[in-house]
Structures are given as structure tokens and as C-alpha cells.
Design a protein around this motif. Structure first.
Motif, PDB file in Angstrom:
ATOM      1  N   ARG A  91       0.814  -1.224   0.000  1.00  0.00           N
ATOM      2  CA  ARG A  91       0.000   0.000   0.000  1.00  0.00           C
ATOM      3  C   ARG A  91       0.842   1.266   0.000  1.00  0.00           C
ATOM      4  N   THR A  92       2.009   1.199   0.678  1.00  0.00           N
ATOM      5  CA  THR A  92       2.851   2.390   0.783  1.00  0.00           C
ATOM      6  C   THR A  92       3.826   2.519  -0.390  1.00  0.00           C
ATOM      7  N   ASN A  95       1.101   3.743  -4.123  1.00  0.00           N
ATOM      8  CA  ASN A  95      -0.318   3.625  -3.754  1.00  0.00           C
ATOM      9  C   ASN A  95      -0.902   2.222  -3.881  1.00  0.00           C
TER      10      ASN A  95
END
Ligand SMILES: Nc1ncnc2c1ncn2[C@@H]1O[C@H](COP(=O)(O)OP(=O)(O)OP(=O)(O)O)[C@@H](O)[C@H]1O
Ligand SMILES: [Mg+2]
Ligand SMILES: [Zn+2]
Length: 281
Positions: A91-92, A95
């Protein structure tokens, strides 16, 4: 949607095979293999279509007998091995929109240094045994772009203190240390760049029981303090029971069971898991 409800890491259909395969085994029919192995051509299907999500702040356990594919899976996640197929999203990183396995080797290096830390069962694979312990940490900091010696030294000290290596011993090389201390240095190194994800492969295997307990306590403590997401691999269900919120059981390269650790322990569905649980009682 709540941040905590979105996976930090998603793995879809990860596969890894050793050897090209043959007409006999490429059909994908499981009964053509002996465990994970093709008797005709010798190909090994070490990981087959593995999918799971890792959530922020959780400890995710992977358990399974020797040869079930746990380390291969971890090696694929850390890019120590190239996958044969499948996708991974963090997720990091961009995105969570870009499959990590399709990235360039330069980007993979960036991901290894900023998004993940790994602790190997064998500390020789994770540490330079002849460098000072603080130097091992500096190396990881430099890999992520640090240049200032003073701040690296301060960060190294802080990390090693955090894993209970006394400051008077920080200049010593890990080869002088006991097995438990070497694992602590590996953990400190893996945490150097504050990665959101920590990968632990059999970190306590081979250590004395009391040392094992203190390393497991340290992992629990770090997880609480740093709210880091951890994948912990072990063939020992006792270790998994102590640490993991959710657990995945692997056999012959496949996932056979996946759920809350408590539920798996109380009501194992697969015959292999039932045996594993009973051996713990
Ligand atoms: N480089 C390689 N070449 C060929 N086969 C391999 C290679 N690495 C691993 N394997 C095979 O892949 C399968 C999975 O091995 P892996 O090391 O992932 O198992 P594991 O679950 O970690 O076992 P253990 O609990 O003993 O650490 C095994 O059958 C192994 O022999
Ligand atoms: Mg292994
Ligand atoms: Zn074959």
C-alpha cells in the motif's frame, strides 16, 4: 474505508517452480506430483498459487513441515528469488497500484531498503559476521540513502539498545556473539529504515529454549511499540501460537488452511493441521 482495514501487503497467486517442467507435470494436475515434485522431470513446485493479505500492525504466521515452501515464499517476497508467477502489492509503494514483481531491479532494491526488513534463519545470510554490529546497521542505512556519520551512529545505537545489545559491545562483530544476540542484531538491522513490513524466517529455530523465549518476547514488544506488520514463518506451531493473530498452513507448496490462529488451533479443518495441533498438546 479505515486505514487498518486495508491490507499493507497483498499477495495474489504467487508461484515458484524450480526446473522447467515437462508434459507430465505441466498439466497442473496435483496427482501427477509426488508432494511438490515431478517424478518424470524433477521439477519442484515449491509455491503454488499462494494468496493472502497482511494487515497493518498484525502478526501473520506461516506454518508447515520442512519443504512445504515457507522459505521459498519469503525469498520471493524479498526478491531473493524470482517468482514464476503472481503479484504483490504494498500500500505504501506507488499507492498499492503496481505489481512489485514486475518492477526493475533498481526499484526492487528500493523496496527492500525502505518497505521491508528481513531476518534469516541463518544469520550468515543476513549479517556480515566480520563487520562491527553498528557497521552492519550503517550499511543498511547507507543503502537507503543516509550519509551523515553522526546520525547513523546515533540511529545504530538506538536500534541496538532497543534489541538489548549493550552499548559497550556495539563495535564488536556479530561473529563474537551468541546465536540469540546475532538474531537481535539481525532484527535491529531489519528495522533500520522503519519499514512497514518485517519478514521473519525461523528466527528462533536452533536456539536454546530460554533464548528462544527472549527473542520471541522481543518480537512481541517491537510489534506493540512500532505497530509494524510482521510475517513470521516457523515449522513450530508453538511459536506461531505465541505470536500470530492469523495463520496460514502450507503443505507441499500449497495453502491448505488460512484463518484466525485461535480458530485453527481449536478447530483445525485439514487432516495435516489436525496432526500438527495434536502434536502440540
Ligand atoms: N534452489 C532450489 N532448487 C531446487 N529446489 C529448491 C531450491 N530451493 C528450494 N527448493 C525446494 O523447494 C521446496 C521448498 O523448500 P523451502 O526451503 O521453501 O521449504 P521450507 O518450508 O522453508 O522448509 P524448512 O522448514 O526445512 O525450512 C523443497 O522441496 C526444496 O527442496
Ligand atoms: Mg525454511
Ligand atoms: Zn515434469
Amino acid at each position: 474505508m479505515n486505514e487498518q482495514d486495508t491490507p499493507i501487503l497483498s499477495i495474489n497467486n504467487l508461484s515458484k517452480q524450480f526446473g522447467p517442467g515437462c508434459a507430465h507435470c505441466r498439466t497442473g494436475e496435483a496427482d501427477r506430483l509426488i508432494k511438490n515434485y515431478c517424478p518424470k522431470c524433477g521439477a519442484v513446485y515449491a509455491c503454488q498459487q499462494i494468496s493472502f493479505d497482511l494487515y497493518p500492525g498484525e502478526v501473520f504466521g506461516i506454518v508447515g513441515e520442512s519443504g512445504s515452501g515457507k522459505s521459498t515464499l519469503m525469498q520471493c517476497l524479498y526478491f531473493d528469488q524470482e517468482v514464476s508467477g503472481g503479484e504483490a502489492y504494498i500500500r505504501t509503494y506507488k499507492n498499492g497500484k503496481v505489481n512489485l514483481f514486475g518492477e526493475s531491479s533498481q526499484q526492487k532494491r528500493y523496496i527492500r531498503n525502505h518497505q521491508m526488513g528481513k531476518v534469516y534463519q541463518n544469520p550468515i545470510l543476513g549479517l556480515r559476521m566480520g563487520f562491527s554490529s553498528i557497521g552492519n546497521i550503517a550499511e543498511k542505512l547507507i543503502a537507503a540513502g543516509s550519509r551523515d556519520v553522526g546520525s547513523m551512529e546515533a540511529r545504530g545505537r538506538e536500534l541496538l539498545e532497543h534489541v538489548n545489545i549493550p552499548s559497550r559491545r556495539m563495535k564488536e562483530p556479530p561473529k563474537n556473539f551468541s546465536g540469540g544476540m546475532q538474531q537481535r542484531v539481525q532484527i535491529a538491522k531489519a528495522l533500520s529504515n522503519n519499514p512497514p513490513i518485517l519478514l521473519l524466517d525461523e528466527v528462533t529455530t536452533g536456539l536454546d529454549l530460554s533464548v528462544q523465549a527472549s527473542v520471541l518476547d522481543l518480537i512481541k514488544q517491537l510489534q506493540r511499540e512500532l505497530n509494524i506488520s510482521i510475517i513470521i514463518v516457523s515449522h513450530d506451531l508453538g511459536v506461531i501460537r505465541m505470536l500470530a493473530d492469523r495463520t496460514m498452513v502450507m503443505l507441499d507448496g500449497k495453502v491448505i488452511e488460512y484463518g484466525l490462529t485461535d480458530q485453527i488451533l481449536e478447530d483445525p479443518q485439514h487432516r495435516y493441521t489436525q496432526q500438527l495441533v495434536h502434536s502440540l498438546l
